[in-house]
Write a protein that holds these residues in place. Structure first.
Motif, PDB file in Angstrom:
ATOM      1  N   CYS A   5       0.812  -1.215   0.000  1.00 36.75           N
ATOM      2  CA  CYS A   5       0.000   0.000   0.000  1.00 36.75           C
ATOM      3  C   CYS A   5       0.852   1.275   0.000  1.00 36.75           C
ATOM      4  CB  CYS A   5      -0.916   0.018   1.224  1.00 36.75           C
ATOM      5  SG  CYS A   5      -0.028   0.234   2.771  1.00 36.75           S
TER       6      CYS A   5
ATOM      7  N   GLY B  61       1.054   2.626   5.004  1.00 40.08           N
ATOM      8  CA  GLY B  61       0.985   2.254   6.412  1.00 40.08           C
ATOM      9  C   GLY B  61      -0.253   1.501   6.853  1.00 40.08           C
ATOM     10  N   ILE B  62      -0.904   0.809   5.927  1.00 36.37           N
ATOM     11  CA  ILE B  62      -2.095   0.066   6.350  1.00 36.37           C
ATOM     12  C   ILE B  62      -2.045  -1.428   6.059  1.00 36.37           C
ATOM     13  CG2 ILE B  62      -3.692   2.026   6.166  1.00 36.37           C
ATOM     14  CD1 ILE B  62      -4.661   0.607   3.513  1.00 36.37           C
TER      15      ILE B  62
ATOM     16  N   GLY C  34       0.811  -3.719   6.045  1.00 31.02           N
ATOM     17  CA  GLY C  34       1.716  -4.579   6.794  1.00 31.02           C
ATOM     18  C   GLY C  34       2.836  -5.202   5.980  1.00 31.02           C
ATOM     19  N   ALA C  35       2.867  -4.978   4.693  1.00 24.83           N
ATOM     20  CA  ALA C  35       3.853  -5.655   3.842  1.00 24.83           C
ATOM     21  C   ALA C  35       5.291  -5.259   4.150  1.00 24.83           C
ATOM     22  CB  ALA C  35       3.554  -5.379   2.369  1.00 24.83           C
TER      23      ALA C  35
HETATM   24  S1  FES Z   1       3.636  -1.003   2.308  1.00 27.67           S
HETATM   25 FE1  FES Z   1       1.764  -1.255   3.324  1.00 27.67          FE
HETATM   26  S2  FES Z   1       2.290  -0.781   5.356  1.00 27.67           S
HETATM   27 FE2  FES Z   1       4.066  -0.272   4.270  1.00 27.67          FE
END
Ligand code: FES
Lengths: 173, 318
Positions: B269, B272-273, B275-276
């Motif tokens: 993403c 910051g949503i 988690g990757a």
């Molecule tokens: S890329 Fe999704 S939280 Fe960082």
């Protein structure tokens, strides 16, 4: 309590034949490029959409380093575009959300792990899409937050074929 | 082979034209001539040159001309190397990564009259605007082009000069024009804009000192990088396992700095949503900004796509 209720109704919706319709089809061959509308697209089982950036073997999407088996084709609900306009006053076109297939009448969020027919093709929903921060840069619209939890569905193609605007979307039981 | 995430738009050089006064025009297009990401008149893009340099140039074509990006580059023999690399090394067919277009003028901003003041090669952003405005007829404009002797992009400007939309001031013959006189009286529906060398920009700033900021636009030759957080400070990442040190520039994301440093991080993403991009941290004062980690997790992890640092050094478990 709310969870059980919604999980129950989700199961019902998924089992008791809902039917939906393909409203728009879009693809782009490379990352960041504007999506182009198409009347028909060709899905290749196990690979992706011909000419699209996430076609396996042709990864030029933003995540080229991570070809993803579960993201061969992506879907988006037309209802979300309507809701964005109604609730947030944001006019987002079907070419702007960057998913391939805009459907109407399909409960996408309930389909994870299930199989369904998109026209003559058979898909398996792998997971919900997350919005991407870059979509704000590309569209110039503040839509990251409003798209959380309704950013569409990633699917694997089990059986390929041609998908046309107007095709029926239905549960594959 | 390790494949990197794609962070630029892939373009190929389809045309290189000599445009006089040491200037070359470069036309960049998608390999399949697909439409390129849209831009506002007068926007600029970063070119990621084959030799690793990143340079910003104004687009001189107009937004409706949407399948190519055209930049005019003056060869600066004593410059920092970007224009020399383009002039001397880049050939038709070369692949150049570019950023999404930034900046430019909002065409629908209630402006009825534009006065553009350009110095030399500073004419490029206004060519985009002039072409846009003459085609759409949205607003009136005049472009004052101040040159010492030789006109840049003469062939491309000729139709606009013939139409009386571009007025050329040649300083070797008539001296420096009085900018205040060129700008004239303002009004809420007038926008004045300037792009030129530092001296001209300063004279322009004096001439428009009394104007409301909304009616003034200054385009610098060196576009400031996009600022994410005006209070952001640079900091250093120490990678505990590899021993590498990576500098994060003010306003840059940790993710971008790590990627520049050749560290491959999974992302999805970038907001910051999802988690990757979770990474463990060992020492420092991270500023989290994500919307996914619990307070307990934050004691050990951070999301590199959004996190920052309050301390000058942050040690990551990488
Ligand atoms: S890329 Fe999704 S939280 Fe960082």
């Amino acid at each position: 309590m709310l969870d059980t209720v919604s999980a129950g109704s989700a199961q019902k919706t998924a089992q008791l034949g809902w039917t939906g319709v393909v409203r728009f089809l879009h693809l782009a061959p490379r990352a960041f490029l504007p999506m182009r509308a198409a009347e028909t697209i060709t899905l290749v089982a196990g690979k992706g959409i011909e000419g699209d950036r996430y076609m396996i073997g042709n990864e030029e999407g933003f995540y080229s380093h991570k070809p993803e088996e579960g993201r061969q084709v992506t879907l988006f609900e037309l209802e979300t575009l309507v809701a964005l306009k109604r609730d947030a006053g944001i006019e987002l076109g079907p070419e702007e959300h960057r998913r391939n297939v805009t459907v109407e009448g399909v409960p996408l969020n309930h389909l994870v792990g299930r199989r369904f027919w998109l026209g003559e093709t058979l898909l398996e929903a792998t997971r919900l899409s997350v919005p991407c921060r870059h979509i704000e840069e590309i569209t110039g619209k503040a839509i990251f937050d409003p798209l959380i939890n309704r950013s569409g569905l990633n699917c694997k193609i089990l059986q390929g074929g041609t998908v046309k605007v107007g095709d029926t979307v239905r549960n594959a039981a | 082979m390790k494949v990197r995430p794609i962070t630029t738009i892939k373009t190929v050089v389809t045309l290189i034209e000599e445009a006089g006064a040491g200037i070359k025009l470069f036309t960049l297009a998608d390999p399949d001539r697909w439409e390129l990401p849209p831009f506002k008149p007068g926007a600029h893009i970063d070119l990621h040159l084959p030799n690793g340099l990143v340079r910003t140039y104004s687009l001189c074509n107009e937004p409706a001309d949407n399948a190519r990006y055209v930049v005019a580059v003056k060869r600066e023999a004593d410059g920092r190397g970007g224009s020399r690399a383009l002039h001397d090394e880049v050939a038709i067919g070369d692949v150049i990564g570019v950023s999404l277009p930034r900046g430019g003028l909002d065409p629908g901003a209630g402006i009825a009259r534009h006065v553009f003041i350009a110095g030399g090669i500073g004419v490029t952003p206004f060519m985009s605007m002039a072409r846009h405005l003459s085609r759409t007829g949205d607003a009136d404009f005049v472009l004052h082009l101040v040159v010492r002797e030789e006109m840049p992009l003469a062939a491309h400007l000729a139709p606009l000069i013939d139409a009386g939309r571009v007025v050329v001031h040649c300083t070797s013959r008539t001296g420096r024009p009085d900018l205040a006189a060129l700008i004239g009286e303002g009004g809420a529906d007038t926008l004045v804009a300037c792009c030129g060398p530092e001296g001209m920009t300063e004279a322009f700033e004096q001439a428009i000192a009394a104007w409301p900021a909304a009616n003034v636009h200054i385009e610098r030759f060196i576009a400031p990088p996009p600022v994410i957080d005006p209070d952001a400070k640079p900091f250093t990442l120490s990678l505990a396992r590899s021993g590498a040190e990576i500098q994060v520039r003010a306003g840059q994301t940790m993710l971008a700095a790590l990627q520049e440093g050749g560290v491959d991080i999974a992302t999805s993403c970038c907001g910051g949503i999802c988690g990757a991009c979770k990474v463990g941290w060992i020492e420092g004062e991270p500023v989290h900004r994500d919307r996914i980690l619990s307070p307990y997790e934050r004691e050990r992890y951070l999301m590199v796509c959004v996190a920052g640092s309050d301390a000058e050094r942050l040690v990551l478990d990488l």
